[in-house]
Design a protein around this motif. Sequence first.
Motif, PDB file in Angstrom:
ATOM      1  N   TYR A 284       0.811  -1.220   0.000  1.00 18.90           N
ATOM      2  CA  TYR A 284       0.000   0.000   0.000  1.00 18.90           C
ATOM      3  C   TYR A 284       0.847   1.274   0.000  1.00 18.90           C
ATOM      4  O   TYR A 284       0.302   2.373   0.094  1.00 18.90           O
ATOM      5  N   SER A 285       2.175   1.127  -0.081  1.00 21.04           N
ATOM      6  CA  SER A 285       3.088   2.286  -0.076  1.00 21.04           C
ATOM      7  C   SER A 285       2.830   3.177   1.135  1.00 21.04           C
ATOM      8  O   SER A 285       2.705   4.405   1.032  1.00 21.04           O
ATOM      9  N   LEU A 286       2.777   2.573   2.305  1.00 15.68           N
ATOM     10  CA  LEU A 286       2.507   3.288   3.549  1.00 15.68           C
ATOM     11  C   LEU A 286       3.803   3.509   4.318  1.00 15.68           C
ATOM     12  O   LEU A 286       4.802   2.803   4.108  1.00 15.68           O
ATOM     13  N   PRO A 287       3.831   4.492   5.231  1.00 13.67           N
ATOM     14  CA  PRO A 287       5.026   4.696   6.051  1.00 13.67           C
ATOM     15  C   PRO A 287       5.237   3.512   6.986  1.00 13.67           C
ATOM     16  O   PRO A 287       4.276   2.837   7.367  1.00 13.67           O
ATOM     17  N   PRO A 288       6.486   3.244   7.370  1.00 13.27           N
ATOM     18  CA  PRO A 288       6.768   2.121   8.272  1.00 13.27           C
ATOM     19  C   PRO A 288       6.024   2.273   9.600  1.00 13.27           C
ATOM     20  O   PRO A 288       5.820   3.384  10.088  1.00 13.27           O
ATOM     21  N   VAL A 289       5.623   1.156  10.170  1.00 14.12           N
ATOM     22  CA  VAL A 289       4.986   1.143  11.486  1.00 14.12           C
ATOM     23  C   VAL A 289       5.654   0.067  12.331  1.00 14.12           C
ATOM     24  O   VAL A 289       6.361  -0.797  11.813  1.00 14.12           O
ATOM     25  N   GLU A 290       5.407   0.131  13.610  1.00 16.05           N
ATOM     26  CA  GLU A 290       5.940  -0.851  14.540  1.00 16.05           C
ATOM     27  C   GLU A 290       4.802  -1.418  15.381  1.00 16.05           C
ATOM     28  O   GLU A 290       3.738  -0.799  15.515  1.00 16.05           O
TER      29      GLU A 290
END
Length: 476
Positions: free
Chosen positions: A335-341
């Motif tokens: 989805y070309s989303l920012p990295p998450v944790e």
Amino acid sequence: MSMRRLLFLAPAQAVSTVFTPLREAGFELGMAENMKGASLFLEKSDPGVIFARPTMPGFKVEELLAFGADKAEFPPVIVITDKGDAREAERLMSLGARDYWLEPLDMERIAAVAREPRAPVPVPALSTLGGHKPSYDKGPKIVGHAPAIRRVLKLARQVAGSKATVLISGESGTGKEMFARYLHAMSKRASGPFIAVNCAALPEHLLESELFGHEKGAFTGAIARKLGKFELADGGTLLLDEISEMDLALQAKLLRVLQEGEVDRVGGTETIKVDVRVLATTNRDLEDWVKQGKFRQDLYFRLNVIPLRLPSLKERGDDVLELARFFMNMYIREYSLPPVELSPAAVEWLRSYAFPGNVRELQNLMERAVLLANGQPIQPAHFLLEDEEWPLFDEDEQEDRESASPVPANSAAPGTGTNALAGPVIPLHEMERLMIIKGLEATSGNRTQAAELLGISVRTLRNKLNEYRTLGHPID
């Protein structure tokens, strides 16, 4: 291209059974009924897979294949038909079609293809005389280091190179088909086809034709010779998914094929030799089914040469975290989303949750969490097991609503009640309007197709659109 976006070049009735489940699973669907409609969709969208009928009024799939041949990148085209024809399958695959499927469509099969990004590849002619055929599926990645899964992987690698039948058992969602594909990819047949048949999806007479093929005129509707899956899988691997649901009479015919290595088409007089490695899956206790008389004992012994039992997710310990991060990163890229944790609370939640749906449920939860987290650390609330606990409006919009509306005296302060995430309920008439909008978007404004997908008449749809215009909510 987005593998979550699919284009169907087919009548609405051909897609109606899978349309809603695919939408609910998060797929974006488009529909067209001719080459012009398909071209318009492709101009503004980039689907991962195109499913197309061979012919419709004013359309031939050859147009689409020729259109794609001139492009540097073009989605794979899978031909779908309710009237299978072996020669047509051979010809269309030689022109570049990736595969040739018989209807009815299967939601899980579509989802499996769409979730495995792959570059389109030129497809050579499919031989109807036997021999090896090209492989179109990459070997799946098996994630996990728990002893329970390592033992299964070791056994799978040991037997992959043989022709022995393998019975893969395990709870729903443990990845039985993925392990079957893994066995195929590790085998000497990896360059041949991998074909899967869901034995629970078709009644007995249709399943027999699907497996063994039929001759022209064998029964009403058999307008041409059709090759069965055993013939199409010649030189490769055939997966019999949910084998426990096969009718006893058909089990006897299957046993003969496994023992003799030859098939008889329905209505045919010729015996055809096939070289196929057979794998089977089940989520039932087949030994118990044999005792109950629901499954042939001789077939069970023939299939169970190599038993492969997949562990449930709760048996795999911290594999749940490794899998969660694998799916998390997969959907971030998709989805070309920012990295998450994962937050510490989310890690604890994942460790404690029972996962009755196993790996499949975990995958769906991680996709949902990645989308809802929006770049922030994933919290347990992002897994959203109860839809009614998620706010309906964005925070800014909710604040505007709260500032404009008096708070009842008996209401709890934000975040302090037992249901801190509760939000207002969307009115039924508004939900209806949104569904109509989605139906029209999916069919590129075709009212006849939209009405079929929504399960209403064209007249009812027209009346609703007039009603929305009167209320100042026109829908183009």
